[in-house]
Design a protein around this motif. Sequence first.
Motif, mmCIF file in Angstrom:
data_model
loop_
_atom_site.group_PDB
_atom_site.id
_atom_site.type_symbol
_atom_site.label_atom_id
_atom_site.label_comp_id
_atom_site.label_asym_id
_atom_site.label_seq_id
_atom_site.Cartn_x
_atom_site.Cartn_y
_atom_site.Cartn_z
ATOM 1 N N THR A 35 71.138 17.891 -35.235
ATOM 2 C CA THR A 35 70.480 16.757 -34.598
ATOM 3 C C THR A 35 69.806 17.228 -33.319
ATOM 4 O OG1 THR A 35 72.151 15.266 -35.464
ATOM 5 C CG2 THR A 35 70.786 14.442 -33.655
ATOM 6 N N TRP A 36 68.537 16.903 -33.192
ATOM 7 C CA TRP A 36 67.806 17.268 -31.990
ATOM 8 C C TRP A 36 67.650 16.033 -31.106
ATOM 9 C CZ3 TRP A 36 62.963 15.890 -29.910
ATOM 10 C CH2 TRP A 36 62.522 16.700 -28.863
ATOM 11 N N ILE A 37 68.158 16.099 -29.865
ATOM 12 C CA ILE A 37 68.106 14.969 -28.938
ATOM 13 C C ILE A 37 67.026 15.249 -27.905
ATOM 14 C CG2 ILE A 37 69.391 13.562 -27.290
ATOM 15 C CD1 ILE A 37 71.937 14.383 -28.671
ATOM 16 N N PRO A 38 65.996 14.395 -27.811
ATOM 17 C CA PRO A 38 64.932 14.608 -26.818
ATOM 18 C C PRO A 38 65.488 14.620 -25.399
ATOM 19 C CG PRO A 38 64.317 12.909 -28.406
ATOM 20 C CD PRO A 38 65.768 13.198 -28.627
ATOM 21 N N PHE A 39 64.827 15.379 -24.559
ATOM 22 C CA PHE A 39 65.299 15.512 -23.183
ATOM 23 C C PHE A 39 65.255 14.180 -22.440
ATOM 24 C CE2 PHE A 39 64.631 16.278 -18.688
ATOM 25 C CZ PHE A 39 65.701 17.091 -18.393
ATOM 26 N N ASP A 40 64.196 13.395 -22.630
ATOM 27 C CA ASP A 40 64.084 12.106 -21.941
ATOM 28 C C ASP A 40 65.254 11.199 -22.290
ATOM 29 O OD1 ASP A 40 61.759 13.211 -21.159
ATOM 30 O OD2 ASP A 40 60.431 11.642 -21.930
ATOM 31 N N LEU A 41 65.663 11.221 -23.554
ATOM 32 C CA LEU A 41 66.792 10.393 -23.977
ATOM 33 C C LEU A 41 68.093 10.886 -23.359
ATOM 34 C CD1 LEU A 41 67.883 8.086 -25.683
ATOM 35 C CD2 LEU A 41 68.013 9.667 -27.620
ATOM 36 N N LEU A 42 68.273 12.205 -23.315
ATOM 37 C CA LEU A 42 69.461 12.762 -22.667
ATOM 38 C C LEU A 42 69.551 12.327 -21.207
ATOM 39 C CD1 LEU A 42 69.662 16.466 -23.914
ATOM 40 C CD2 LEU A 42 71.316 14.649 -24.323
ATOM 41 N N PHE A 43 68.411 12.382 -20.534
ATOM 42 C CA PHE A 43 68.376 12.015 -19.118
ATOM 43 C C PHE A 43 68.901 10.597 -18.922
ATOM 44 C CE2 PHE A 43 66.498 10.543 -15.200
ATOM 45 C CZ PHE A 43 66.504 11.654 -14.372
ATOM 46 N N HIS A 44 68.411 9.645 -19.714
ATOM 47 C CA HIS A 44 68.797 8.242 -19.552
ATOM 48 C C HIS A 44 70.225 7.979 -20.025
ATOM 49 C CE1 HIS A 44 64.994 6.663 -18.130
ATOM 50 N NE2 HIS A 44 64.372 7.379 -19.036
ATOM 51 N N ILE A 45 70.664 8.684 -21.053
ATOM 52 C CA ILE A 45 72.039 8.500 -21.526
ATOM 53 C C ILE A 45 73.039 8.911 -20.461
ATOM 54 C CG2 ILE A 45 73.764 9.374 -23.146
ATOM 55 C CD1 ILE A 45 71.607 9.462 -25.279
ATOM 56 N N PHE A 46 72.829 10.069 -19.870
ATOM 57 C CA PHE A 46 73.786 10.573 -18.890
ATOM 58 C C PHE A 46 73.714 9.824 -17.558
ATOM 59 C CE2 PHE A 46 73.740 14.247 -21.775
ATOM 60 C CZ PHE A 46 75.099 14.376 -21.967
ATOM 61 N N LEU A 47 72.619 9.133 -17.299
ATOM 62 C CA LEU A 47 72.570 8.285 -16.104
ATOM 63 C C LEU A 47 73.581 7.155 -16.187
ATOM 64 C CD1 LEU A 47 68.797 7.813 -15.136
ATOM 65 C CD2 LEU A 47 70.552 9.112 -13.934
ATOM 66 N N LEU A 48 73.976 6.763 -17.393
ATOM 67 C CA LEU A 48 74.908 5.654 -17.583
ATOM 68 C C LEU A 48 76.359 6.065 -17.419
ATOM 69 C CD1 LEU A 48 73.236 4.001 -20.712
ATOM 70 C CD2 LEU A 48 72.911 3.412 -18.306
ATOM 71 N N LEU A 49 76.627 7.364 -17.368
ATOM 72 C CA LEU A 49 78.001 7.838 -17.256
ATOM 73 C C LEU A 49 78.458 7.822 -15.800
ATOM 74 C CD1 LEU A 49 78.024 10.918 -19.669
ATOM 75 C CD2 LEU A 49 78.845 8.603 -20.116
ATOM 76 N N PRO A 50 79.752 7.587 -15.551
ATOM 77 C CA PRO A 50 80.271 7.679 -14.186
ATOM 78 C C PRO A 50 80.267 9.115 -13.690
ATOM 79 C CG PRO A 50 82.056 7.328 -15.746
ATOM 80 C CD PRO A 50 80.782 7.168 -16.517
ATOM 81 N N ALA A 51 80.307 9.270 -12.383
ATOM 82 C CA ALA A 51 80.211 10.597 -11.781
ATOM 83 C C ALA A 51 81.337 11.517 -12.230
ATOM 84 C CB ALA A 51 80.206 10.475 -10.258
ATOM 85 N N GLU A 52 82.558 10.982 -12.368
ATOM 86 C CA GLU A 52 83.679 11.821 -12.774
ATOM 87 C C GLU A 52 83.459 12.409 -14.164
ATOM 88 O OE1 GLU A 52 83.809 8.788 -11.661
ATOM 89 O OE2 GLU A 52 85.351 8.535 -10.120
ATOM 90 N N SER A 53 82.919 11.610 -15.093
ATOM 91 C CA SER A 53 82.656 12.100 -16.449
ATOM 92 C C SER A 53 81.541 13.130 -16.454
ATOM 93 C CB SER A 53 82.294 10.930 -17.367
ATOM 94 O OG SER A 53 83.350 9.992 -17.437
#
Length: 407
Positions: A35-53
């Motif tokens: 599975t290839w995940i676009p960079f733009d999508l990765l950026f927005h997905i990880f913005l939703l994670l808490p800092a500790e994660s």
Amino acid sequence: MEKEPYKKIKKSAFLDEKKGEVDGGLEMEASTHKTWIPFDLLFHIFLLLPAESLCRVSFACKTLFNMISSANFIEAHLRQSETVLLTLKSVTEENTSLPFARQPHAQSRKFFFQFWELHSGKSRKVCVPYLKNIDRILASCNGLVLTKMKKNAGLAVINPSTRKHIQLPLGTIGFHPDLYGFMRRQLMGGYKVVHLFRDKFNHIRCEILNLSTRSWHAVDGPSSTFGSIIFHAPVSAIGAIYWLPERSGCNHIVSLGYDDEKFLSIPLPISSTKNDRLIEVGGGLLSFVTHATMHLIQVWILRRDGVGGDNWIKRYSINRNYDITGLIPFCTSGCEMVFNRHRRNLLYVYNLESDEMKEVNLDTETMDRDVEQDDMEFEEEVDNGEEFLFYIPHVNSLISGSTPHRQ
């Protein structure tokens, strides 16, 4: 057209390609399919994670590490982080590192931060790394927490989310009262610690420590009269730090600029009352929240354009059919403003858009009995008729005090 923040991150995140990482995204293998995940999508997905994660995820591969540790990602994550309430707790524990014969008499203190969510009132604990002699929290800014060590052992800047910390020399000691605060640059990042104190001639003195150099230097103090420098905590916003110099009846505020390190007096739109405060709103703007009448609270925003001077704009009005003079402005989170009362575990969260206010009870029943006893003793020490704020507003971020130039 590709957005500018992503372009900047790509240059640093994908210089060295390795197996499973491709320019513009991340290739992941799940069972027999890739599975290839676009960079733009990765950026927005990880913005939703808490800092500790995010701290744990960043060690999965070089691509994720470079993205999460980039200045653009850290800044974007900070902008969407929610505000919590923070306080320092400690418990007594047996010191098992000492010889067996001394163990029954050997006790040490274990420190941890306790966070309360604004909507649920629930709390969670985060251990303080490697620091065993913390006295108290002095200030918080963008996820960085300034603490003072016991027995004048110095200061420490801690990020509870990343567990990173740096130790700093203590400012001038021997003069009371004194007050510490954070100051941050509006553009290009950077943090400083400001220390105000009264000398033996009752003059207000000021010294500043830059986190990048970790050394103190003195600057000219304010010309305006401070009734007390410990009544109201300072606020860092729009490239300066601000104070209300009197407990009530102020017709101006005092600012100290980050770059020029000079004090200025800024007129207020209306004279302040006892429970009025300066707070940060809207991602770095300064707000003056004042009780205009018994039933009306006004929210003014300071606009600094650098050309036409300083202008206050009345942004919101909070009207109620009951007495709200006892509500003390505390902090903001998104479109919500938080109020509290003296020495109460009850918050009032007001939505500036829907004009709704709700009560939130902080879940203090989960505290250990030893922790409650420590708090009672501490309150007795500081209860001298002056305001004591048990909680301070805080955001969980990835910002590191050890590398402020990167922010």
